[in-house]
Each structure stands twice: as structure tokens, then as C-alpha cells.
Scaffold this active site. Sequence first.
Site, PDB file in Angstrom:
ATOM      1  N   LYS A  22       0.824  -1.219   0.000  1.00  0.00           N
ATOM      2  CA  LYS A  22       0.000   0.000   0.000  1.00  0.00           C
ATOM      3  C   LYS A  22       0.857   1.267   0.000  1.00  0.00           C
ATOM      4  O   LYS A  22       0.424   2.309  -0.478  1.00  0.00           O
ATOM      5  CB  LYS A  22      -0.968   0.000   1.176  1.00  0.00           C
ATOM      6  CG  LYS A  22      -2.316  -0.573   0.800  1.00  0.00           C
ATOM      7  CD  LYS A  22      -2.412  -2.075   0.792  1.00  0.00           C
ATOM      8  CE  LYS A  22      -2.370  -2.768  -0.515  1.00  0.00           C
ATOM      9  NZ  LYS A  22      -2.543  -4.240  -0.389  1.00  0.00           N
TER      10      LYS A  22
ATOM     11  N   GLY B 233      -4.066 -13.904 -11.491  1.00  0.00           N
ATOM     12  CA  GLY B 233      -4.873 -12.673 -11.586  1.00  0.00           C
ATOM     13  C   GLY B 233      -5.804 -12.522 -10.406  1.00  0.00           C
ATOM     14  O   GLY B 233      -6.913 -12.014 -10.542  1.00  0.00           O
TER      15      GLY B 233
ATOM     16  N   ARG C  95      -1.497 -18.525  -1.341  1.00  0.00           N
ATOM     17  CA  ARG C  95      -0.633 -18.637  -0.164  1.00  0.00           C
ATOM     18  C   ARG C  95      -1.015 -19.879   0.615  1.00  0.00           C
ATOM     19  O   ARG C  95      -2.180 -20.285   0.608  1.00  0.00           O
ATOM     20  CB  ARG C  95      -0.780 -17.385   0.723  1.00  0.00           C
ATOM     21  CG  ARG C  95      -0.316 -16.118   0.009  1.00  0.00           C
ATOM     22  CD  ARG C  95      -0.444 -14.904   0.891  1.00  0.00           C
ATOM     23  NE  ARG C  95       0.354 -14.960   2.102  1.00  0.00           N
ATOM     24  CZ  ARG C  95       1.643 -14.679   2.184  1.00  0.00           C
ATOM     25  NH1 ARG C  95       2.320 -14.313   1.102  1.00  0.00           N
ATOM     26  NH2 ARG C  95       2.286 -14.733   3.343  1.00  0.00           N
TER      27      ARG C  95
ATOM     28  N   ALA D  19      -5.626  -9.463   6.914  1.00  0.00           N
ATOM     29  CA  ALA D  19      -5.049  -9.028   8.182  1.00  0.00           C
ATOM     30  C   ALA D  19      -6.126  -8.742   9.226  1.00  0.00           C
ATOM     31  O   ALA D  19      -6.002  -9.142  10.385  1.00  0.00           O
ATOM     32  CB  ALA D  19      -4.210  -7.773   7.942  1.00  0.00           C
TER      33      ALA D  19
ATOM     34  N   HIS E 207     -22.618  17.159   2.496  1.00  0.00           N
ATOM     35  CA  HIS E 207     -22.527  17.453   1.069  1.00  0.00           C
ATOM     36  C   HIS E 207     -21.449  18.487   0.821  1.00  0.00           C
ATOM     37  O   HIS E 207     -21.309  19.414   1.610  1.00  0.00           O
ATOM     38  CB  HIS E 207     -23.883  17.972   0.587  1.00  0.00           C
ATOM     39  CG  HIS E 207     -23.858  18.443  -0.838  1.00  0.00           C
ATOM     40  ND1 HIS E 207     -23.841  17.558  -1.895  1.00  0.00           N
ATOM     41  CD2 HIS E 207     -23.824  19.696  -1.364  1.00  0.00           C
ATOM     42  CE1 HIS E 207     -23.824  18.251  -3.027  1.00  0.00           C
ATOM     43  NE2 HIS E 207     -23.801  19.545  -2.734  1.00  0.00           N
TER      44      HIS E 207
HETATM   45  P1  FAD Z   1       1.372 -13.365   9.288  1.00  0.00           P
HETATM   46  O1  FAD Z   1       1.156 -11.921   9.071  1.00  0.00           O
HETATM   47  O2  FAD Z   1       1.852 -14.179   8.160  1.00  0.00           O
HETATM   48  O3  FAD Z   1       2.393 -13.478  10.513  1.00  0.00           O
HETATM   49  C1  FAD Z   1       2.880 -14.703  10.950  1.00  0.00           C
HETATM   50  C2  FAD Z   1       4.143 -14.469  11.748  1.00  0.00           C
HETATM   51  O4  FAD Z   1       4.504 -15.688  12.386  1.00  0.00           O
HETATM   52  C3  FAD Z   1       5.331 -14.075  10.895  1.00  0.00           C
HETATM   53  O5  FAD Z   1       5.920 -12.906  11.423  1.00  0.00           O
HETATM   54  C4  FAD Z   1       6.309 -15.266  11.000  1.00  0.00           C
HETATM   55  O6  FAD Z   1       7.654 -14.866  10.991  1.00  0.00           O
HETATM   56  C5  FAD Z   1       5.921 -15.832  12.370  1.00  0.00           C
HETATM   57  N1  FAD Z   1       6.206 -17.264  12.510  1.00  0.00           N
HETATM   58  C6  FAD Z   1       5.856 -18.258  11.658  1.00  0.00           C
HETATM   59  N2  FAD Z   1       6.241 -19.454  12.162  1.00  0.00           N
HETATM   60  C7  FAD Z   1       6.837 -19.203  13.355  1.00  0.00           C
HETATM   61  C8  FAD Z   1       7.431 -20.022  14.354  1.00  0.00           C
HETATM   62  N3  FAD Z   1       7.475 -21.337  14.234  1.00  0.00           N
HETATM   63  N4  FAD Z   1       7.948 -19.423  15.442  1.00  0.00           N
HETATM   64  C9  FAD Z   1       7.903 -18.085  15.590  1.00  0.00           C
HETATM   65  N5  FAD Z   1       7.346 -17.247  14.676  1.00  0.00           N
HETATM   66  C10 FAD Z   1       6.812 -17.807  13.577  1.00  0.00           C
HETATM   67  N6  FAD Z   1      -4.478  -8.341   3.935  1.00  0.00           N
HETATM   68  C11 FAD Z   1      -5.293  -7.304   4.138  1.00  0.00           C
HETATM   69  O7  FAD Z   1      -6.172  -7.367   5.002  1.00  0.00           O
HETATM   70  N7  FAD Z   1      -5.176  -6.164   3.379  1.00  0.00           N
HETATM   71  C12 FAD Z   1      -4.249  -6.030   2.420  1.00  0.00           C
HETATM   72  O8  FAD Z   1      -4.162  -4.998   1.769  1.00  0.00           O
HETATM   73  C13 FAD Z   1      -3.372  -7.121   2.199  1.00  0.00           C
HETATM   74  N8  FAD Z   1      -2.403  -7.037   1.249  1.00  0.00           N
HETATM   75  C14 FAD Z   1      -1.533  -8.075   1.090  1.00  0.00           C
HETATM   76  C15 FAD Z   1      -0.555  -7.978   0.112  1.00  0.00           C
HETATM   77  C16 FAD Z   1       0.333  -8.995  -0.078  1.00  0.00           C
HETATM   78  C17 FAD Z   1       1.401  -8.877  -1.131  1.00  0.00           C
HETATM   79  C18 FAD Z   1       0.260 -10.163   0.750  1.00  0.00           C
HETATM   80  C19 FAD Z   1       1.241 -11.284   0.573  1.00  0.00           C
HETATM   81  C20 FAD Z   1      -0.707 -10.284   1.714  1.00  0.00           C
HETATM   82  C21 FAD Z   1      -1.621  -9.241   1.892  1.00  0.00           C
HETATM   83  N9  FAD Z   1      -2.642  -9.324   2.839  1.00  0.00           N
HETATM   84  C22 FAD Z   1      -3.513  -8.282   3.005  1.00  0.00           C
HETATM   85  C23 FAD Z   1      -2.826 -10.538   3.659  1.00  0.00           C
HETATM   86  C24 FAD Z   1      -2.260 -10.339   5.069  1.00  0.00           C
HETATM   87  O9  FAD Z   1      -0.917  -9.947   4.988  1.00  0.00           O
HETATM   88  C25 FAD Z   1      -2.383 -11.630   5.863  1.00  0.00           C
HETATM   89  O10 FAD Z   1      -3.706 -12.098   5.805  1.00  0.00           O
HETATM   90  C26 FAD Z   1      -2.009 -11.394   7.312  1.00  0.00           C
HETATM   91  O11 FAD Z   1      -0.687 -10.938   7.430  1.00  0.00           O
HETATM   92  C27 FAD Z   1      -2.174 -12.689   8.131  1.00  0.00           C
HETATM   93  O12 FAD Z   1      -1.818 -12.426   9.440  1.00  0.00           O
HETATM   94  P2  FAD Z   1      -1.311 -13.580  10.426  1.00  0.00           P
HETATM   95  O13 FAD Z   1      -1.080 -12.916  11.738  1.00  0.00           O
HETATM   96  O14 FAD Z   1      -2.224 -14.719  10.361  1.00  0.00           O
HETATM   97  O15 FAD Z   1       0.078 -14.086   9.831  1.00  0.00           O
END
Ligand code: FAD
Length: 469
Positions: free
Chosen positions: A50, A179, A266, A313, A437
Amino acid sequence: MTEFDIAIIGGGPGGYAAAIRAAQKGACVCLVEADKVGGTCLNRGCIPTKALYSTAHLLGRIRGASKHGIDVGEVSFDFGKAAARKDEVVDKLVGGVEQLLKSNGVEIFRGKASLEGPGRVRISRRDVVGHIRARKIILASGSVPARPKALPVDGKNILTSDEILAIKGLPESLLIIGGGYIGCEFASIFSAFGTEVTVVEQLPRLLERSDRQSVREVEKAFKERGVAVHVDTAVKSLTAGEGGVTAELSSGETVKAAKALVAVGRVANIEGLGLEEAGVELKDGAVLVDEGMRTSAEGIYAIGDVAGGIQLAHVASYEADIAVRNALGKEARADYRVVPSTIFTLPEIGQVGLTEEQCQEKEIPVEVGRFSYQASSKALCDGETRGSVKIVAGKKDGKLLGATIVGEEASTLVAEVAAAMQRDMTAAELGAVIHSHPTLPEMVKEAAEDTEGLAVHKAGRRRSAAGDK
Ligand code: FAD
């Protein structure tokens, strides 16, 4: 050995939100993170994309400034500086999350965590191994880009979203495989920067699950910026050589580009977590959870991308709250009826609930209200008249079922519909809200009113006096 009330594995928007919420509720909490806090979202996902998107958007506004009588001369663009700004934004937010965790008294352990028996977590960092005990454990290890063997990611020419967000130079050309929203967001960003972009999607259309008419707006914009789109097309082979990459398509065509981005989905990050030994069941490669984010193993919860479901997220953060409440002895269930999301293409798409097509598939009779940006006084003042607001309401009771907005600030506009849906409002109730408005949200009011044919700033649908509403 320290014993915590809750140990959280992974510090993304799921894990860090869970840690802070649990600490706010008085629990003794630790968070284990193998990399940087903020996870995919802050470091390799939402935020860096972003930041670049914002640059691409601004570039478009500057290039269109002459219609306001502003002559900016020839516009030059320095990708290196834009990338450095993106990194600054990321660093600032990562630092902010660390501060929040510390100020809430969350203990942060750096290292890779794995489950080792009930209530025990092993943490390893290089050669050092530590152990902690916790009454409850929340898995929040996120997801990683899918890397199918047939699309051999090398991190140099064939990249995933992780690597493309770290490149320092602007590629002359970019082949994007996939896509979906990630592929289309990068297509918008790089084409705005001047890269020659080709998108290949094996399904019959881009952004498959989004409203068809809104996707057409994005496709139109792609066409204007010279983005080549191949739908219903598979990549049969992809190879990297000296001059870049070559892809053979199922259509028989060959595409050559400086770099390729593999954006084909993913997968849950479950590697090395010791799930099987701990009795944590999987479903379709992700951790199986119930509505309370409980896994099949007593005292272990899973949230966010690692738990399958909606990979966003804000969904991860929402699930964090559900898991924490349950871990602390309350009863909470996740409810996914109202989940807004945005596809940050140029123009962007904001969506919530069901699309018109999804209602048709489910055979739900609906009334559809539409309002065009061209008819919005504010959009006209801004000179940003591309797009529309579409609201879908139940035919029988007028209840809001969904909305798709394509155009300027769609991400912001959709929030109002989400709030109304959360309160179970009808389209008429949303249309009755006074909107200031001239603003873009007036379009939401008018589209809601249009479900009953009552939008004021829309050409009339003639009707007899008897049929008046
Ligand atoms: P993650 O954010 O993946 O965090 C997991 C964490 O766990 C990581 O830091 C990793 O290092 C840590 N970890 C993993 N295994 C271990 C372990 N064994 N021990 C210790 N630490 C560990 N979502 C939106 O809502 N809006 C958006 O605009 C958006 N844009 C995106 C753009 C891109 C290019 C991508 C790839 C994703 C985007 N997303 C977006 C999706 C969003 O990033 C994810 O859905 C979100 O980050 C998931 O959160 P999470 O906490 O489940 O996991």
C-alpha cells in the site's frame, strides 16, 4: 522455567493483536517471533504494497493535474526513492508494534517456536534452545507464498510477493502469473510506474470472486495502461535465463519479460511447528479450528492465515480477539457474515457481503441499487469520475446483503455499508441517514435509495401515480 497464561506463536496482525488484547485483560503473555513483529502484513504484504500503491496513485493524480490547470512539466519518477519510502513506512510501523507490545507488558522471545508436549513451547534461535510453559497457546504463524514446482521461484528473476517487495530497481517488463488480488495489485502498481506488465490467469476472468462489473472497470484501466491480460490461460513452462524469463502459455504464445511474479495463492505456515506430535489436526493444509478458534488439541488455539479461512489481516486480528476471550474462559464465536475487504487496484474495489452474482447463485431475490461516480458532485470536483457504487438488498425485507464499490476511496466508502450490515440495517435505513454534502459517501446513500428507485440524483424511472413509492 517461566510459566505464562498465554503463549503466542507468530507476531503478525493475528499474533500481536492477540498478545496485546490478552495483556489488556490482565493475562501474563509472551509472543514468540522468528522474524520481525508485524508478520506478513507489515513486512511483506499489506503495508509495503500500500505504500507503493500510494505512490502509484499519486503519480496518476500528478499526471492528471493539467485538467486542473496545473502544469507540472515532465514528470520523472525514481523507483529507488519510492522503495526507500516504503521501507521507512514499514520500519516505523514495526517499531510501533514493538513499542505497543512492550508497553502492554508482553514478553517478546526471538526465535522459532514449536510445540513440545502439553503447555510447553520450544524456542530455538541459531544454536540456542529455550523452553517456556504456558497454560494456553495460540498459533498465529501465518502463511507463505505458494511455490509450485512448475513455476521455479529463484528469488532473482522469478519472484514471489516476498522478493518483489525487496527489489531495488524497476523492471522494464514483468510477467505476473495469477490474476487474484495480489497479482492485480502488483499489475496496477508496476504499470503505473511504467513497467510493461503481462498478467496470465488460468480462470476465465481476473478477480474471480468479485463483482463482475467492477472487475470490468479494472480491466478497462489495465487496457488503458497497456497491461496485457491473458485469461483462461495456463503457464505451461517458465524458465529463467540471462536476459530474464520466458513463459510458454497454453494458448501457444510465448511471453518474455525481465522478471516474473508468481502470485498463485498462499499456504498455511505449519512447517516445524510440531503440530502432529501435539495432536493438532489439519484440514486442506491449514490448522483445523472450530468457531471459537480452538484446535483439536486441548488448550491450543489457531488464528489468522494458519487457520485457513479468509486470508486478510483484519480477519486475523478479529480471530485474535475470539481466541483470547475463549482462552481466558469466556465463550466467543467467530461470525464472518460481514467482512469488508479492498482490492487496491487502480481503481480500487471495496467489497462487503454478497455480490449480485453470488445472490443469483444462492437464488436469493434481490433489489440492486447503483450510483455512478459521474453523477457525484464531489467526484466531479475532484476530477475522479471513474467508478460506481452498487448495493444489494433482499427483495423481501430490504435488508442489506452486500456492496461493491469501484473507484476513488472505495476502501473507505465500503466501511459505512459494513457498519450498516453489522447492525442488520435495511437499504432504506441506510438511505435515510443524513450525509454531508458534497462528499463521496453521498453515493452510498443514493445507491441505497436506488434499491427502491428513490435516488434523487439519478435519471427517473417513470412510473404511474398508482405505482409511486
Ligand atoms: P502473518 O502476518 O503471516 O504473521 C505470521 C508471523 O509468524 C510471521 O511474522 C512469521 O515470521 C511468524 N512465525 C511463523 N512461524 C513461526 C514459528 N514457528 N515461530 C515463531 N514465529 C513464527 N491483507 C489485508 O487485510 N489487506 C491487504 O491490503 C493485504 N495485502 C496483502 C498484500 C500482499 C502482497 C500479501 C502477501 C498479503 C496481503 N494481505 C492483506 C494478507 C495479510 O498480509 C495476511 O492475511 C495477514 O498478514 C495474516 O496475518 P497472520 O497474523 O495470520 O500471519
